[in-house]
Design a protein around this motif. Structure first.
Motif, PDB file in Angstrom:
ATOM      1  N   ALA A 289       5.007  77.077  23.024  1.00  0.00           N
ATOM      2  CA  ALA A 289       6.412  77.029  23.452  1.00  0.00           C
ATOM      3  C   ALA A 289       7.024  78.426  23.454  1.00  0.00           C
ATOM      4  N   PRO A 290       7.857  78.733  24.434  1.00  0.00           N
ATOM      5  CA  PRO A 290       8.515  80.047  24.460  1.00  0.00           C
ATOM      6  C   PRO A 290       9.481  80.180  23.283  1.00  0.00           C
ATOM      7  N   PRO A 291       9.785  81.410  22.887  1.00  0.00           N
ATOM      8  CA  PRO A 291      10.590  81.630  21.685  1.00  0.00           C
ATOM      9  C   PRO A 291      11.936  80.917  21.676  1.00  0.00           C
ATOM     10  N   PHE A 292      12.582  80.750  22.825  1.00  0.00           N
ATOM     11  CA  PHE A 292      13.906  80.128  22.795  1.00  0.00           C
ATOM     12  C   PHE A 292      13.836  78.634  22.450  1.00  0.00           C
ATOM     13  N   GLN A 293      12.645  78.022  22.604  1.00  0.00           N
ATOM     14  CA  GLN A 293      12.473  76.619  22.205  1.00  0.00           C
ATOM     15  C   GLN A 293      11.705  76.475  20.902  1.00  0.00           C
ATOM     16  N   ASP A 294      11.028  77.513  20.499  1.00  0.00           N
ATOM     17  CA  ASP A 294      10.164  77.478  19.317  1.00  0.00           C
ATOM     18  C   ASP A 294      11.000  77.735  18.066  1.00  0.00           C
ATOM     19  N   SER A 295      11.257  76.688  17.288  1.00  0.00           N
ATOM     20  CA  SER A 295      12.102  76.831  16.102  1.00  0.00           C
ATOM     21  C   SER A 295      11.343  77.349  14.888  1.00  0.00           C
ATOM     22  N   LEU A 296      10.020  77.527  15.015  1.00  0.00           N
ATOM     23  CA  LEU A 296       9.202  77.807  13.839  1.00  0.00           C
ATOM     24  C   LEU A 296       8.426  79.120  13.930  1.00  0.00           C
ATOM     25  N   MET A 297       8.810  79.994  14.840  1.00  0.00           N
ATOM     26  CA  MET A 297       8.104  81.254  15.001  1.00  0.00           C
ATOM     27  C   MET A 297       8.128  82.060  13.704  1.00  0.00           C
ATOM     28  N   GLU A 298       9.298  82.282  13.128  1.00  0.00           N
ATOM     29  CA  GLU A 298       9.406  83.075  11.910  1.00  0.00           C
ATOM     30  C   GLU A 298       8.794  82.344  10.724  1.00  0.00           C
ATOM     31  N   PHE A 299       8.843  81.023  10.725  1.00  0.00           N
ATOM     32  CA  PHE A 299       8.198  80.230   9.679  1.00  0.00           C
ATOM     33  C   PHE A 299       6.699  80.527   9.650  1.00  0.00           C
ATOM     34  N   ARG A 300       6.061  80.516  10.815  1.00  0.00           N
ATOM     35  CA  ARG A 300       4.626  80.778  10.887  1.00  0.00           C
ATOM     36  C   ARG A 300       4.313  82.203  10.441  1.00  0.00           C
ATOM     37  N   PHE A 301       5.169  83.157  10.833  1.00  0.00           N
ATOM     38  CA  PHE A 301       4.968  84.531  10.399  1.00  0.00           C
ATOM     39  C   PHE A 301       5.007  84.629   8.869  1.00  0.00           C
ATOM     40  N   GLU A 302       5.936  83.919   8.257  1.00  0.00           N
ATOM     41  CA  GLU A 302       6.088  83.968   6.804  1.00  0.00           C
ATOM     42  C   GLU A 302       4.855  83.379   6.111  1.00  0.00           C
ATOM     43  N   VAL A 303       4.355  82.253   6.635  1.00  0.00           N
ATOM     44  CA  VAL A 303       3.148  81.643   6.055  1.00  0.00           C
ATOM     45  C   VAL A 303       1.960  82.586   6.192  1.00  0.00           C
ATOM     46  N   ALA A 304       1.780  83.161   7.383  1.00  0.00           N
ATOM     47  CA  ALA A 304       0.650  84.072   7.616  1.00  0.00           C
ATOM     48  C   ALA A 304       0.721  85.277   6.690  1.00  0.00           C
ATOM     49  N   ASP A 305       1.910  85.822   6.516  1.00  0.00           N
ATOM     50  CA  ASP A 305       2.085  86.985   5.648  1.00  0.00           C
ATOM     51  C   ASP A 305       1.721  86.651   4.202  1.00  0.00           C
ATOM     52  N   MET A 306       2.117  85.472   3.752  1.00  0.00           N
ATOM     53  CA  MET A 306       1.816  85.069   2.379  1.00  0.00           C
ATOM     54  C   MET A 306       0.319  84.823   2.185  1.00  0.00           C
ATOM     55  N   LEU A 307      -0.321  84.205   3.171  1.00  0.00           N
ATOM     56  CA  LEU A 307      -1.761  83.956   3.078  1.00  0.00           C
ATOM     57  C   LEU A 307      -2.538  85.267   2.968  1.00  0.00           C
ATOM     58  N   GLU A 308      -2.136  86.240   3.770  1.00  0.00           N
ATOM     59  CA  GLU A 308      -2.828  87.538   3.762  1.00  0.00           C
ATOM     60  C   GLU A 308      -2.536  88.306   2.477  1.00  0.00           C
ATOM     61  N   LYS A 309      -1.271  88.376   2.109  1.00  0.00           N
ATOM     62  CA  LYS A 309      -0.851  89.259   1.026  1.00  0.00           C
ATOM     63  C   LYS A 309      -1.282  88.753  -0.342  1.00  0.00           C
TER      64      LYS A 309
END
Length: 508
Positions: free
Chosen positions: A200-220
């Motif tokens: 989904a494009p960013p204007f419809q995607d309500s979870l873009m930053e949520f996924r970024f936060e999860v990915a960052d935590m998994l890596e870090k």
């Protein structure tokens, strides 16, 4: 190779507390590797220790100890006591004294700003020095890895775990069972259509930053290397975050950690992470609703050199550059043959809930028929052909599993079925290169394509009649316990209403 308690033991100390079985890295090395940015405090001197372990159905449980005047090293040496009768599938009340022994290779620091907490995944042992608990799911995956190593092989497993992030799930207090999502009509200025959420494009995607936060935590914090992080096909907040493939047990560990991180980030944002296979469904029509959540599992088998650790000494036995169809070897075909031969019984372990069979219906990209192909998502097994001439990426993708499965048991069963196919040289038949959903029943029958079980009860019956391929690493008592738990689950589901399924599986 010896027989211990009905199981094949491929390593002399597999039933003893043999720390050589674990990663030999020192606690200090792990601290430097995984906590270099966590400040001056040594992780080995944490005030609290969180021990994670998995019950038979697959729930990732947590026990906590306060270090006090102790060093963490003492817990790693002696373990921590556990009441096994309070854990589903572990022990009866008259044999309940168990021991959690930390696997130090999994030691990490928890991302809690106000407390110094270390977390570790533990193996489960019977008390009084009686060896490993055969019902510990992690023991099963470790046993399969030992079986592979005995034959000079290793496997790589790559799970793709889909889930939903809802704003709320309402299923009690006299309210109608329902899901609330900001991506639905009436909740958003740019709602997503049913089955219209993929990338989904960013204007419809309500979870873009949520996924970024999860990915960052998994890596870090957990050293889990994320690859893709997408909005998936379903509306109402379906996501998929992929991470690099790994060995069997580590891949299962990663699934458990991933699900835990997603849930905690959702809780932080006052949302609900849901790993039900099919949360959006119509009780009266299984062909209605939206796509469910799968956990497609990619598997490859490699030769394992005992003389060298250099990856150049490993060879992907699924890869054959002379094969025109998919650069896929005969050994790989036999592996697929084993999966197809045991597909009905595998369903009970990889699609293990009543709700799983609301997902497995035509029209939602979920598998229904036991067949194989290259690049064909209507088959239960596909051989990806994105790249040509790439031995490193050659694998099979088994599409039946869903995220309600216990990953240790599911991955172990998949590999065991494939190895049984190689052992017996099971012919998988010809690949199916057309949409199986659009075939008539007569066409499918003429091609030998069998349907998967249509309910959890059917898959239980299939597993009860087809246990032999699992016996090398699944103990009789584990299989009996698992089947008993699943029978009870069918009884508890009753009329399979939406509210009943939400109540049973909202936290699966």
């Amino acid at each position: 190779m010896i027989i211990v308690n009905g199981l094949i033991s491929y390593k002399r100390h597999i039933y003893g507390i043999d720390m050589s079985f674990r990663d030999a890295s020192s606690l200090e090395e792990l601290q430097q590797k995984n906590n270099s940015s966590s400040g001056p405090d040594d992780i080995t001197s944490a005030e609290f220790l969180q021990l994670r372990y998995t019950d038979v159905p697959g729930r990732f449980l947590a026990k906590y100890v306060f270090s006090g005047n102790k060093s963490l090293r003492e817990y790693f040496k002696s373990g921590v006591g556990l009441d096994g009768s309070s854990v589903r599938g572990f022990a009866t009340i008259d044999e309940s004294d168990l021991l959690l022994v930390p696997d130090r290779s999994t030691l990490r620091r928890l991302p809690l700003p106000d407390f110094n907490v270390a977390t570790v995944i533990a193996d489960v042992y019977r008390g009084f020095g009686r060896g490993r608990l055969p019902r510990d799911p992690r023991h099963v995956s470790q046993c399969v890895e030992e079986r592979l190593a005995y034959d000079g092989l290793a496997c790589q497993v790559g799970p793709e775990v889909e889930c939903f992030i809802f704003d709320d799930m309402v299923f009690s207090g006299g309210h109608e069972a329902k899901i609330v999502s900001v991506e639905d009509e009436g909740q958003s200025k740019y709602p997503l259509r049913r089955k219209g959420g993929y990338d989904a494009p960013p204007f419809q995607d309500s979870l873009m930053e949520f996924r970024f936060e999860v990915a960052d935590m998994l890596e870090k914090y957990y050293s889990i290397e994320v690859t893709n992080l997408n909005h998936e096909v379903a509306s109402s907040g379906q996501i998929e975050i992929n991470f690099l493939h790994d060995t069997l047990t580590k891949a299962a560990d990663n699934v458990q950690v991933y699900k835990d991180v997603v849930r905690n980030v959702a809780k932080k944002h006052n949302k609900v992470a849901n790993f039900m296979p099919k949360p959006i469904f119509d009780e009266s029509d299984r062909r209605a609703g939206d796509n469910g959540s799968g956990m497609h599992v990619s598997v490859s088998l490699w030769t394992k050199s005992h003389a060298a650790k250099d990856s150049n000494n490993h060879r992907n036995i699924f890869y054959d550059p002379s094969d025109e169809y998919a650069e896929f070897s005969q050994a790989g075909r036999y592996f697929i043959g084993g999966l197809l031969d045991h597909a009905a019984s595998l369903a009970c372990l990889v699609a293990p809930t009543v709700n799983s069979y609301y997902r497995m219906v035509p029209g939602f990209e979920a598998p229904v028929y036991a067949a194989w192909s290259r690049g064909n998502r209507s088959a239960i097994i596909r051989v990806p052909v994105n790249e040509r001439g790439s031995s490193g990426s050659k694998r099979i993708e088994f599409r039946a599993p869903d995220p309600s499965a216990n990953p240790y048991l599911a991955f172990s069963a998949v590999v065991s079925a494939g190895l049984d196919g190689i052992k017996k040289k099971t012919d998988p038949g010809d690949p199916i290169n057309e949409n199986i959903y659009k075939m008539t029943d007569d066409q499918r029958r003429s091609l030998g394509i069998k349907p998967l079980p249509g309910s959890l009860q059917d898959s239980i019956a299939a597993l009860e009649s087809d246990l032999g391929y699992l016996k090398s690493c699944f103990s009789d008592e584990l299989l009996e316990t698992y089947l008993s738990l699943k029978e009870k689950e069918v009884e508890e589901a009753g009329d399979c209403s939406k509210e009943r399924q939400f109540r049973m599986y909202y936290d699966v």
